[in-house]
Design a protein around this motif. Sequence first.
Motif, mmCIF file in Angstrom:
data_model
loop_
_atom_site.group_PDB
_atom_site.id
_atom_site.type_symbol
_atom_site.label_atom_id
_atom_site.label_comp_id
_atom_site.label_asym_id
_atom_site.label_seq_id
_atom_site.Cartn_x
_atom_site.Cartn_y
_atom_site.Cartn_z
ATOM 1 N N UNK A 195 64.155 27.080 123.375
ATOM 2 C CA UNK A 195 65.345 26.691 122.607
ATOM 3 C C UNK A 195 66.348 27.834 122.568
ATOM 4 N N UNK A 196 67.520 27.569 123.124
ATOM 5 C CA UNK A 196 68.553 28.599 123.199
ATOM 6 C C UNK A 196 68.948 29.070 121.795
ATOM 7 N N UNK A 197 69.056 28.130 120.861
ATOM 8 C CA UNK A 197 69.480 28.455 119.499
ATOM 9 C C UNK A 197 68.508 29.451 118.858
ATOM 10 N N UNK A 198 67.229 29.151 119.005
ATOM 11 C CA UNK A 198 66.205 30.010 118.411
ATOM 12 C C UNK A 198 66.274 31.419 119.006
ATOM 13 N N UNK A 199 66.484 31.464 120.312
ATOM 14 C CA UNK A 199 66.583 32.776 120.974
ATOM 15 C C UNK A 199 67.810 33.525 120.477
ATOM 16 N N UNK A 200 68.924 32.813 120.321
ATOM 17 C CA UNK A 200 70.165 33.453 119.871
ATOM 18 C C UNK A 200 70.002 33.993 118.452
ATOM 19 N N UNK A 201 69.391 33.187 117.580
ATOM 20 C CA UNK A 201 69.205 33.597 116.185
ATOM 21 C C UNK A 201 68.318 34.846 116.112
ATOM 22 N N UNK A 202 67.207 34.834 116.837
ATOM 23 C CA UNK A 202 66.307 35.991 116.774
ATOM 24 C C UNK A 202 66.973 37.229 117.357
ATOM 25 N N UNK A 203 67.757 37.027 118.413
ATOM 26 C CA UNK A 203 68.453 38.164 119.009
ATOM 27 C C UNK A 203 69.455 38.780 118.041
ATOM 28 N N UNK A 204 70.202 37.912 117.346
ATOM 29 C CA UNK A 204 71.196 38.392 116.384
ATOM 30 C C UNK A 204 70.488 39.160 115.262
ATOM 31 N N UNK A 205 69.394 38.580 114.797
ATOM 32 C CA UNK A 205 68.626 39.201 113.724
ATOM 33 C C UNK A 205 68.166 40.608 114.119
ATOM 34 N N UNK A 206 67.625 40.711 115.319
ATOM 35 C CA UNK A 206 67.125 42.013 115.759
ATOM 36 C C UNK A 206 68.265 43.007 115.953
ATOM 37 N N UNK A 207 69.382 42.516 116.490
ATOM 38 C CA UNK A 207 70.531 43.405 116.698
ATOM 39 C C UNK A 207 71.004 43.990 115.370
ATOM 40 N N UNK A 208 71.125 43.148 114.352
ATOM 41 C CA UNK A 208 71.602 43.617 113.047
ATOM 42 C C UNK A 208 70.598 44.579 112.415
ATOM 43 N N UNK A 209 69.323 44.197 112.439
ATOM 44 C CA UNK A 209 68.302 45.007 111.764
ATOM 45 C C UNK A 209 68.121 46.372 112.410
ATOM 46 N N UNK A 210 68.214 46.399 113.747
ATOM 47 C CA UNK A 210 68.031 47.674 114.427
ATOM 48 C C UNK A 210 69.329 48.451 114.534
ATOM 49 N N UNK A 211 70.445 47.729 114.349
ATOM 50 C CA UNK A 211 71.738 48.354 114.578
ATOM 51 C C UNK A 211 72.398 48.935 113.346
ATOM 52 N N UNK A 212 71.783 48.730 112.171
ATOM 53 C CA UNK A 212 72.360 49.309 110.952
ATOM 54 C C UNK A 212 71.290 50.129 110.235
ATOM 55 N N UNK A 213 71.723 51.118 109.447
ATOM 56 C CA UNK A 213 70.736 51.978 108.783
ATOM 57 C C UNK A 213 69.916 51.196 107.748
ATOM 58 N N UNK A 214 68.661 51.515 107.686
ATOM 59 C CA UNK A 214 67.770 50.887 106.705
ATOM 60 C C UNK A 214 68.272 51.138 105.278
ATOM 61 N N UNK A 215 68.793 52.337 105.068
ATOM 62 C CA UNK A 215 69.308 52.706 103.748
ATOM 63 C C UNK A 215 70.401 51.724 103.310
ATOM 64 N N UNK A 216 71.294 51.428 104.254
ATOM 65 C CA UNK A 216 72.388 50.497 103.998
ATOM 66 C C UNK A 216 71.841 49.109 103.693
ATOM 67 N N UNK A 217 70.821 48.713 104.428
ATOM 68 C CA UNK A 217 70.230 47.387 104.230
ATOM 69 C C UNK A 217 69.618 47.255 102.834
ATOM 70 N N UNK A 218 68.993 48.324 102.388
ATOM 71 C CA UNK A 218 68.391 48.284 101.052
ATOM 72 C C UNK A 218 69.491 48.096 99.991
ATOM 73 N N UNK A 219 70.547 48.883 100.124
ATOM 74 C CA UNK A 219 71.670 48.781 99.190
ATOM 75 C C UNK A 219 72.265 47.378 99.227
ATOM 76 N N UNK A 220 72.430 46.879 100.441
ATOM 77 C CA UNK A 220 73.029 45.557 100.619
ATOM 78 C C UNK A 220 72.190 44.473 99.947
#
Lengths: 214, 212
Positions: free
Chosen positions: A44-69
């Motif tokens: 499923x293309x949608x599922x692949x796109x969603x997981x890719x976006x998720x990983x990009x955001x999680x790995x692409x921003x600081x964990x510290x920022x994510x906690x605050x957010x």
Amino acid sequence: MQYMLEILPSLLNGLKMTLGVFSLTLLGAVPLGMLVAVAMKSKLVVLRAVTNAYITVMRGTPLLLQIVFVYYGLSLANIVTLPRFEAAVVTFILNYAAYFAEIFRGGFQSISQGQYDGAKVLGFNRIQTLRYIVIPQVVKVVMPSVGNEVINLVKDSSLVYVIGLGDLMRAGNIAAARDVTLVPYLLVGLLYLILTITLTYGMRGLEKRMNYYR
Amino acid sequence: MLEIKNLAKTYEGRTIFKDLNLTIDDGEILTIVGPSGIGKTTFLRILAGLLEADTGTMSLDGKALALDGNRSGADVGVIFQDFNLFPQYTVKENIELAPKLVAKHTPAAVEADSERLLMEMDLTVQQDQYPFQLSGGQKQRVAIARALAMHPGILAYDEPTSGLDEASTQRVIDVTKELQNTGVTQLIVTHDLPFAAALNGRIFDFATDVER
């Protein structure tokens, strides 16, 4: 020495928080990471796109920022107000699952098509193939990289200070500021070391246990 | 009996074969020969249900076999060139896994079947070893036992002599004959002509007997 014994209880209290964040994160992030890795292989293309976006955001921003957010941001946006500890654990799970998913994805790629073919002609369905044939081999392959992340997680857990959680690092900070001394930091470092060394040996033991086959 | 009618396959614009017709009787050994790259393995993968055919029908003992690449079940037993044994399981576990989980046979039946197959394939001594500890010939016999444990209607081998020495090759010949005596239908894909001749079965030449 006397001083060390005096501050040790408060440090050990902080250690409890550190261990809490650590163990809950591991418990949540490893299975979630496996699910995400499987989803990344989906047709499923949608599922692949969603997981890719998720990983990009999680790995692409600081964990510290994510906690605050997650703690302040979601509350300010009136989406959900999580207590500090829950906010920290949720963020850690989401963040670490992304890294684990990437590690597992690499593990899946290392399994030859022949294993899938062999399972298919014997009548295994997709879930059985993953459960009994592929994932056990993936686990063995990814063990060293997972070990690395586990050690990282111990140290990353100190980031929860940003939303005021009293972990080991924060307990050390408080003692050092109050007593104007660096001794608490020495103790904190020692405690982290004991933790990571224990985990390193534990992971090596696990790796060894899976070395019964090649 | 395996019946294949009007089977056709093109791959990346190239016609691998068109109008392939083939019948294999129960207990027969059919050897498919032909040079490398002519489409023998492609055909075997279609037979195994791993690859989609363009057109055609296939039936095994009167039951139609799906040709869309999404077949379920284990009607066609396959001995892959690389065997594809499961490395984390012992010889015995490799044989018992599918009967247990897929066919859902009773534990007693699974055990009885695997004991018999281990005996027949001369693997009793190796039953608790892992695939990496076995020789090529032993791995191949595990693969045969593993396929037979699902009681397939036909057993298909892909290049069974590749990587085997002379003694092991003779062993494969002996095994196929023993299986033939017990009524197992076998299809063997090979480019090893002396081996094909020694099998003493019907020969189907992919270079001349197939339209393309």
